[in-house]
Design a protein around this motif. Structure first.
Motif, PDB file in Angstrom:
ATOM      1  N   UNK A 684       0.791  -1.217   0.000  1.00 29.86           N
ATOM      2  CA  UNK A 684       0.000   0.000   0.000  1.00 29.86           C
ATOM      3  C   UNK A 684       0.827   1.273   0.000  1.00 29.86           C
ATOM      4  N   UNK A 685       2.168   1.143   0.027  1.00 31.87           N
ATOM      5  CA  UNK A 685       3.057   2.313   0.063  1.00 31.87           C
ATOM      6  C   UNK A 685       3.996   2.228  -1.152  1.00 31.87           C
ATOM      7  N   UNK A 686       4.092   3.311  -1.926  1.00 28.90           N
ATOM      8  CA  UNK A 686       4.941   3.319  -3.110  1.00 28.90           C
ATOM      9  C   UNK A 686       6.264   4.021  -2.879  1.00 28.90           C
ATOM     10  N   UNK A 687       6.404   4.792  -1.814  1.00 27.89           N
ATOM     11  CA  UNK A 687       7.640   5.515  -1.557  1.00 27.89           C
ATOM     12  C   UNK A 687       7.489   6.396  -0.336  1.00 27.89           C
ATOM     13  N   UNK A 688       8.455   7.297  -0.151  1.00 26.92           N
ATOM     14  CA  UNK A 688       8.434   8.201   0.995  1.00 26.92           C
ATOM     15  C   UNK A 688       8.988   9.545   0.558  1.00 26.92           C
ATOM     16  N   UNK A 689       8.770  10.567   1.379  1.00 26.91           N
ATOM     17  CA  UNK A 689       9.301  11.892   1.102  1.00 26.91           C
ATOM     18  C   UNK A 689       9.585  12.597   2.418  1.00 26.91           C
ATOM     19  N   UNK A 690      10.384  13.644   2.346  1.00 22.16           N
ATOM     20  CA  UNK A 690      10.726  14.434   3.530  1.00 22.16           C
ATOM     21  C   UNK A 690       9.895  15.706   3.506  1.00 22.16           C
ATOM     22  N   UNK A 691       9.187  15.952   4.589  1.00 21.89           N
ATOM     23  CA  UNK A 691       8.311  17.113   4.683  1.00 21.89           C
ATOM     24  C   UNK A 691       9.098  18.360   5.094  1.00 21.89           C
ATOM     25  N   UNK A 692       8.412  19.485   5.081  1.00 23.47           N
ATOM     26  CA  UNK A 692       9.048  20.751   5.420  1.00 23.47           C
ATOM     27  C   UNK A 692       9.580  20.807   6.836  1.00 23.47           C
ATOM     28  N   UNK A 693       8.955  20.062   7.765  1.00 26.28           N
ATOM     29  CA  UNK A 693       9.426  20.065   9.151  1.00 26.28           C
ATOM     30  C   UNK A 693      10.510  19.030   9.393  1.00 26.28           C
ATOM     31  N   UNK A 694      10.970  18.377   8.326  1.00 24.24           N
ATOM     32  CA  UNK A 694      12.016  17.369   8.470  1.00 24.24           C
ATOM     33  C   UNK A 694      11.492  15.975   8.717  1.00 24.24           C
ATOM     34  N   UNK A 695      10.192  15.834   8.936  1.00 21.15           N
ATOM     35  CA  UNK A 695       9.611  14.520   9.157  1.00 21.15           C
ATOM     36  C   UNK A 695       9.442  13.751   7.861  1.00 21.15           C
ATOM     37  N   UNK A 696       9.241  12.446   7.975  1.00 22.55           N
ATOM     38  CA  UNK A 696       9.064  11.575   6.812  1.00 22.55           C
ATOM     39  C   UNK A 696       7.592  11.255   6.642  1.00 22.55           C
ATOM     40  N   UNK A 697       7.084  11.405   5.427  1.00 22.80           N
ATOM     41  CA  UNK A 697       5.702  11.054   5.102  1.00 22.80           C
ATOM     42  C   UNK A 697       5.715   9.959   4.047  1.00 22.80           C
ATOM     43  N   UNK A 698       4.827   8.994   4.186  1.00 17.91           N
ATOM     44  CA  UNK A 698       4.737   7.887   3.244  1.00 17.91           C
ATOM     45  C   UNK A 698       3.796   8.259   2.097  1.00 17.91           C
ATOM     46  N   UNK A 699       4.181   7.832   0.878  1.00 12.86           N
ATOM     47  CA  UNK A 699       3.378   8.096  -0.317  1.00 12.86           C
ATOM     48  C   UNK A 699       2.513   6.869  -0.579  1.00 12.86           C
ATOM     49  N   UNK A 700       1.202   7.067  -0.693  1.00 11.62           N
ATOM     50  CA  UNK A 700       0.266   5.962  -0.844  1.00 11.62           C
ATOM     51  C   UNK A 700       0.321   5.385  -2.257  1.00 11.62           C
ATOM     52  N   UNK A 701       0.243   4.061  -2.336  1.00 10.24           N
ATOM     53  CA  UNK A 701       0.105   3.355  -3.610  1.00 10.24           C
ATOM     54  C   UNK A 701      -1.387   3.162  -3.854  1.00 10.24           C
ATOM     55  N   UNK A 702      -1.968   4.074  -4.624  1.00 11.43           N
ATOM     56  CA  UNK A 702      -3.424   4.097  -4.793  1.00 11.43           C
ATOM     57  C   UNK A 702      -3.915   2.811  -5.453  1.00 11.43           C
ATOM     58  N   UNK A 703      -3.230   2.364  -6.491  1.00 12.64           N
ATOM     59  CA  UNK A 703      -3.670   1.157  -7.191  1.00 12.64           C
ATOM     60  C   UNK A 703      -3.688  -0.051  -6.257  1.00 12.64           C
ATOM     61  N   UNK A 704      -2.679  -0.163  -5.403  1.00 12.25           N
ATOM     62  CA  UNK A 704      -2.624  -1.293  -4.472  1.00 12.25           C
ATOM     63  C   UNK A 704      -3.729  -1.197  -3.431  1.00 12.25           C
TER      64      UNK A 704
END
Length: 719
Positions: A684-704
């Protein structure tokens, strides 16, 4: 001072590969009935450029092939010989041999010297006017059938001069002798014919075969001694000299290529590149004075002048073909990737600045906020400019298929017109490299399963030649690639029967779109027989899996008797995407904006509970399955009632679903980081990114997410 030219090897390898690709493109597009002089000159220039570069770096094996190729091309472009399909086949085989040699020098791959020798000999025979019985074809894109080994070690070569006989007797004799070795036919004076055979059989056996067709007393047979393995690997020019020194003379004069008495040499003729200097001086009325001794410096100067004149002619011809071509430089992919990574870090830093500045008083810090806003605009423009560097035209992919279509159609006995559109459409380099294999499977399937045989097409009222279309174009933030044919179309009954035989759940009430999706099942194939082209059920499931891994979708449209169209939709890039920040409980997730249709806050009346199927949401008369994000990832939510939270309508693979979250946080550009490489694959997760506050957010895999929702097992309910 000496210069180490090995540092330029990579430049030569890149340029040679481009030149060989250009040669193949020109050969596939040449009109045999009326070849364009510019095209013939361009083909000659590619061979000449490869020969010059190979000679500079001491790659003598490539020089040997290009020398024979160049000589034959020179005769054709001068009008001394008509271009035929045999020539084109031989030139394509020579291109494949040169590519094999290039890969051998570049990557250390195995080089089949016997294939190279056969190509050189075929080119030499064509240059001498010998027409091969079986054209030399090297199908580089097809699974090669079992190769018939030609006699080599210890073989004899014979020239059999036939009397004046009919074509029927010649064909019969060639068919019989063809079972004994390699055959070629050459015309002789007085309407006679010569048959040249390379074989392991004895002379008595050959005479015995000939006696069935002709009187042995009417034949003249010349025999050469058998070649040793070492001699077989000698260059074509050396082998030619050795053969003619033996005096069995089925080639013209040799004498180390010395011209006959009174005949101008190749140096005097200028090798066909420029007018001989004597003719120029005579036309200008210049009378030679008593010649003085020529010094080494004068010879060197003359060589330099001739070399510069040749380069000037080549550059002039290149400018004529590419007047509007802009200058470019070669940059390694590693440098481009490093630049893109730095831009990604800049995007993250810019997001941090925006988040920090959002809490400042806009009146007290007006100039600072204005500068941050300007930085945001500049960062986005810089990011778009840098990302465009990594974008490549689809022609990089499309140019691979004309040769494959030509070879495969010829192998299957079909006629196919290949048409491309949108070759200038750009796609990220990473996706370009990964889309080649799926498209190859689709094109092969269209030719094998889609396009009918010529007789069947004529019986159906169609043209004898089928049409295969390959197109690309932009639609929103995606690129859509289509493979279409005007063949027989998909057979619904045959697919359903095969699916039931394979144990798949099928029903007669299934829609056409659902039936077409069955061909993506693993091991599924409707081919009646297994061939080296298809029939093993491997391919379409791989296509679907690879496209899905790239964040894309596959759609099929088909009509019986009219053809099939397969559409692939892909994101333009996988490096940076526009996303929607959403919150569920205490967690922040990124939802790719390209999948979002709309967002809304439903009323309690719009949410229905269906026993055993969970909840559905009514949206304009259509009931969509609801996916509570907190249940998918086992999160403690703020809201459990959809009417208190937010529902986002998603669409993927032609299906819609409603994603239930607590709130929408905002919209922003995010840099995609590979989660699997840094952690592990998460469903259900396709990747990750770093937010403006330095935290990590997960990118949703919509198709999954949509596929994993068990509510999608049945069709949506429409009221």
């Amino acid at each position: 001072m000496s210069i180490d030219i090995s540092q330029f090897y990579q430049v030569f390898f890149d340029e040679a590969e481009e030149l060989l690709a250009e040669m193949e493109r020109l050969l596939l597009g040449v009109d045999l009935a009326a070849p364009d002089a510019e095209d013939l000159n361009a083909i000659f220039r590619t061979a000449h450029s490869v020969k010059g570069g190979a000679s500079t770096f001491g790659l003598t094996d490539m020089c040997d092939v290009t020398h024979v190729l160049e000589s034959l091309l020179d005769r054709i472009r001068k009008g001394e010989m008509a271009l035929t399909s045999n020539h084109v086949d031989a030139f394509l085989a020579a291109k494949d041999a040169l590519k094999m040699q290039l890969d051998g020098h570049r990557h250390g791959k195995h080089v089949d010297h016997e294939v190279v020798a056969n190509v050189r000999m075929a080119l030499h025979d064509l240059a001498e006017g010998v027409v091969p019985v079986a054209p030399l074809v090297a199908p580089s894109y097809l699974s090669a059938p079992a190769r018939v080994e030609l006699p080599t070690e210890g073989a004899h070569r014979y020239k059999i001069e036939l009397p004046q006989v009919g074509q029927r007797e010649i064909d019969a004799l060639v068919d019989e002798l063809g079972l004994m070795g390699r055959i070629s036919v050459a015309p002789l004076d007085g309407g006679r014919t010569a048959v040249i055979i390379t074989t392991l059989e004895s002379l008595d056996d050959i005479i015995a075969i000939c006696s069935f067709v002709l009187d042995p007393d009417d034949l003249k047979i010349f025999e050469a001694p058998a070649l040793t393995p070492e001699q077989r690997l000698i260059e074509a020019a050396e082998r030619k000299r050795v053969e003619e020194d033996q005096g069995y003379g089925f080639f013209g004069r040799d004498d180390d290529d010395a011209p006959a008495a009174g005949e101008p040499s190749e140096d005097e003729l200028g090798y066909g590149f420029f007018q001989p200097i004597e003719q120029i001086r005579a036309a200008a009325g210049i009378v030679d004075s008593t010649p003085e001794p020529v010094t080494a410096l004068a010879v060197q100067a003359q060589n330099v002048v001739e070399h510069l004149a040749e380069l000037a002619l080549e550059k002039k011809a290149a400018r004529k073909d590419d007047k509007n071509e802009s200058s470019s430089i070669r940059v390694s992919v590693e440098k481009v990737d490093q630049l893109i990574n730095l831009i990604g870090e800049l995007v993250i830093t810019n997001a941090m600045l925006e988040q920090r500045s959002a809490v400042l008083d806009p009146i007290l810090h007006e100039r600072l906020l204005s500068s941050v806003s300007q930085l945001d605009r500049n960062t986005r423009e810089l990011q778009e400019a840098v990302m465009s560097i990594r974008m490549m035209p689809m022609d990089f992919v499309f140019s691979r298929f004309p040769r494959m279509v030509r070879d495969l159609a010829g192998k299957l006995g079909k006629k196919v017109d290949f048409i491309t559109n949108g070759a200038a459409t750009e796609l990220d380099k990473g996706l370009i490299e990964r889309i080649v294999d799926p498209l190859t499977h689709l094109v092969r399937n269209s030719i094998d399963h889609g396009v009918e045989m010529p007789a069947a097409r004529i019986a159906a009222g169609k043209s004898e030649a089928g049409r295969l279309f390959l197109s690309a174009g932009h639609q929103g933030g995606h690129i859509v690639i289509e493979v279409a044919d005007d063949g027989a179309g998909l057979n619904r009954e045959k697919i359903l029967a095969k699916a039931a035989q394979n144990g798949l759940a099928v029903a007669d009430t299934m829609t056409d779109a659902e039936v077409w999706q069955l061909i993506f099942a693993p091991g599924f194939s409707t081919a009646d027989t297994v061939t080296d082209v298809s029939g093993r059920g491997v391919g379409m499931d791989v296509v679907k899996r690879n496209i899905t891994a790239m964040g894309g979708t596959v759609d099929i449209r088909s009509a019986a008797g009219f053809g099939t169209t397969i559409s692939i939709s892909l994101p333009l890039t996988l490096a940076i995407l526009d996303g929607m920040s959403i919150r569920s409980g205490e967690e922040i997730y990124i939802l790719p904006l390209s999948f979002v249709v709309e967002s809304l806050q439903p009323t309690p009346q719009d949410v229905r509970e269906i026993a055993g199927r969970g909840r559905v949401l009514k949206v304009r008369g259509e009931y969509l399955p609801m996916i509570p994000l907190y249940q998918m990832f086992d999160i403690e939510p703020v809201h459990r009632d959809p009417s208190d939270g937010i529902v986002i309508i998603l669409e993927t693979e032609g299906k819609k679903a409603a994603l239930f979250v607590d709130e929408l946080v905002g919209q922003q550009q995010v840099v995609v980081k590979n989660l699997e490489a840094n952690y592990r694959k998460v469903a259900g997760i396709s990747g990750a990114t770093i937010m403006g506050d330095g935290g990590v957010a997960l990118i949703l895999d919509v198709a999954a997410l949509v596929r994993s929702s068990r509510q999608l097992a049945d069709d949506p309910v429409v009221q």
